[in-house]
Scaffold this active site. Structure first.
Site, short mmCIF file in Angstrom:
data_model
loop_
_atom_site.label_atom_id
_atom_site.label_comp_id
_atom_site.label_asym_id
_atom_site.label_seq_id
_atom_site.Cartn_x
_atom_site.Cartn_y
_atom_site.Cartn_z
N ASP A 51 28.59 34.49 -2.74
CA ASP A 51 28.15 33.39 -3.60
C ASP A 51 29.31 32.43 -3.82
OD1 ASP A 51 27.29 31.90 -5.98
OD2 ASP A 51 25.66 33.37 -5.97
N ALA A 74 25.24 25.03 1.54
CA ALA A 74 24.69 25.83 0.44
C ALA A 74 24.63 25.00 -0.83
CB ALA A 74 25.57 27.05 0.22
N TYR A 141 20.57 15.56 -8.50
CA TYR A 141 20.87 16.07 -7.15
C TYR A 141 21.75 15.08 -6.39
CZ TYR A 141 20.23 16.98 -2.21
OH TYR A 141 20.45 17.17 -0.87
N PHE A 169 18.51 11.69 5.62
CA PHE A 169 17.26 11.23 5.10
C PHE A 169 16.34 12.45 5.16
CE2 PHE A 169 17.93 6.72 4.00
CZ PHE A 169 19.31 6.78 4.08
N LEU A 188 7.18 17.89 2.08
CA LEU A 188 5.87 17.37 2.50
C LEU A 188 5.36 18.00 3.80
CD1 LEU A 188 3.58 15.35 2.06
CD2 LEU A 188 4.92 13.69 3.37
N ARG A 219 9.39 7.40 3.89
CA ARG A 219 10.62 8.16 4.17
C ARG A 219 10.94 8.08 5.65
NH1 ARG A 219 10.78 7.72 -0.35
NH2 ARG A 219 11.00 9.22 -2.04
N ARG A 278 6.22 11.78 -8.58
CA ARG A 278 7.21 12.82 -8.86
C ARG A 278 8.48 12.14 -9.36
NH1 ARG A 278 9.13 16.50 -3.83
NH2 ARG A 278 10.09 14.53 -3.25
N GLY A 280 12.06 10.85 -10.00
CA GLY A 280 13.25 10.76 -9.14
C GLY A 280 12.98 10.23 -7.75
N ASP A 281 11.70 10.00 -7.39
CA ASP A 281 11.37 9.54 -6.04
C ASP A 281 11.45 8.02 -5.90
OD1 ASP A 281 10.81 11.69 -4.39
OD2 ASP A 281 8.70 11.80 -4.96
N1 UDP Z 1 5.43 14.50 -1.32
C1 UDP Z 1 4.10 14.49 -1.67
N2 UDP Z 1 3.48 15.69 -1.87
C2 UDP Z 1 4.11 16.89 -1.74
C3 UDP Z 1 5.48 16.89 -1.36
C4 UDP Z 1 6.11 15.66 -1.16
O1 UDP Z 1 3.48 13.43 -1.80
O2 UDP Z 1 3.50 17.94 -1.96
C5 UDP Z 1 6.12 13.21 -1.07
C6 UDP Z 1 7.34 12.98 -1.95
O3 UDP Z 1 6.97 12.35 -3.17
C7 UDP Z 1 8.19 12.08 -1.06
C8 UDP Z 1 7.82 12.52 0.36
O4 UDP Z 1 6.59 13.23 0.25
O5 UDP Z 1 7.79 10.75 -1.21
C9 UDP Z 1 8.85 13.43 0.98
O6 UDP Z 1 9.13 14.45 0.04
P1 UDP Z 1 9.97 15.73 0.41
O7 UDP Z 1 9.98 16.62 -0.81
O8 UDP Z 1 9.47 16.32 1.68
O9 UDP Z 1 11.44 15.18 0.72
P2 UDP Z 1 12.44 14.27 -0.17
O10 UDP Z 1 12.07 12.85 0.14
O11 UDP Z 1 12.28 14.65 -1.60
O12 UDP Z 1 13.77 14.64 0.38
#
Ligand code: UDP
Length: 325
Positions: A51, A74, A141, A169, A188, A219, A278, A280-281
């Protein structure tokens, strides 16, 4: 080269380890198996279960294996979770990286590659996002990775630690042997494929009221093998100086487009329901990867979303329960 890879049992780390070994390097994986899988570690890699919160364990791994370079994967990596549990990110992610950096400096290791993130760019002025873009972390994050990048900057100046910070990305796709297996799954593409496998009834689309063509987030999905190759190129270039790269395909796809692509590839209707945003997006994250193309000659082999989703589908359909634990 002999490389210590933290998080080498995780999704990205295990595939970078695989590609390093294929390229002729020796690897020591340091992983606590909190999220990683022992089965994901390439059989030719040495494995240390440890760890990063345990400075003595890191020191022992450096003393036993004498790495010439470190690749650091990690980490807690979820934007959404970091908005709920900031101490995990601003605390653990940062202090664990510091323990690792301190050991690297003390053992005279001069090469370090950091797995960084596109979440440094919450308010980009230009899309695609270049390395010159102002850093505005989108979540604890992203902030944790930003802090570690700043430490690297100073350790380069003070101790000559050459580093590359690779801001990914959206890593996606799989190799024949290794793929994405998180518990719980948050990403996703694997979620959509779990619907296709009959393991979930539907995918929830996190918001359809963004300022994007179809209202869902855009994305930049980069194939995991292309990402791994970038690490290998960056490692080779470190002796010429530290560097920072944004890593993506330069092409954006919306959540809706990903779901449609997965429907075509899997032949499954993949029901989708719209839910709230969600936290933070950001609406759009697309990389400008011109710098790494120009400086290191990096060229993605899998630039098309279809190929990325198809490799992921091949792995998920052959490993419907992931690594099986
Ligand atoms: N997303 C979604 N539904 C899910 C998981 C992700 O709509 O069940 C969306 C999320 O809001 C983002 C995109 O898919 O816009 C990619 O999310 P992911 O968690 O795969 O990667 P991140 O962009 O957070 O690194």
């Amino acid at each position: 080269m002999n490389i210590l890879v933290t998080g080498g049992a995780g999704y990205i780390g295990s595939i970078v380890v695989e590609q390093l070994i294929l390229a002729g390097h020796s690897v020591v994986v340091f992983d606590n198996l909190y999220q990683g899988h022992r089965e994901a570690v390439h059989p030719q890699a040495k494995f240390v279960q440890g760890d990063l919160a345990d400075a003595a364990a890191i020191d022992a791994a450096f003393a036993a294996h004498h790495p010439e370079a470190v690749m650091h994967f990690a980490s807690h990596t979820l934007v959404g979770e970091s908005m709920q549990k900031p101490f995990r990110y601003l605390g653990e992610n940062v202090t664990n990286a510091l323990n690792l950096l301190q050991a690297a400096v003390e053992h005279d290791v001069r090469r370090f590659i950091l797995s960084s993130t596109a979440n440094l760019f919450d308010a980009p002025e230009r899309i695609p996002i270049a390395e010159t873009e102002t850093i505005v972390p989108g979540s604890p994050y992203g902030e944790s990775k930003h802090i570690i990048e700043r430490f690297l900057h100073w350790l380069d100046r003070i101790h000559g630690l050459r580093y590359a910070a690779l801001r990914y990305f959206n890593a996606a796709g799989a190799t024949e042997e290794r793929g994405e297996d998180h518990h719980p799954e948050n990403h996703l593409i694997p979620i959509v494929l779990q619907v296709a496998l009959g393991q979930r009834e539907h995918v929830t689309v996190f918001g359809d009221d963004y300022e994007t063509p179809d209202g869902t987030c855009v994305r930049d999905y980069i194939h995991i093998v292309d990402l791994a190759q970038a690490h290998i190129l960056a490692l080779q270039a470190l002796d010429r100086g530290s560097r920072v790269y944004n890593l993506g395909n330069g092409q954006g796809f919306s959540v809706q487009q990903v779901i449609e692509t997965a429907r075509e590839i899997t032949g499954h209707p993949i029901p989708a329901r719209v839910g709230p945003r969600r936290a933070g997006d950001p609406a759009v994250l697309v990389a400008g990867s011109q710098r790494i193309r120009d400086e290191l000659g990096w060229q993605p082999q899998f630039p098309h979303l279809r190929d990325i989703v198809a490799t992921a589908w091949r792995w998920h359909s052959r490993h419907p329960h992931g690594y099986g634990n």
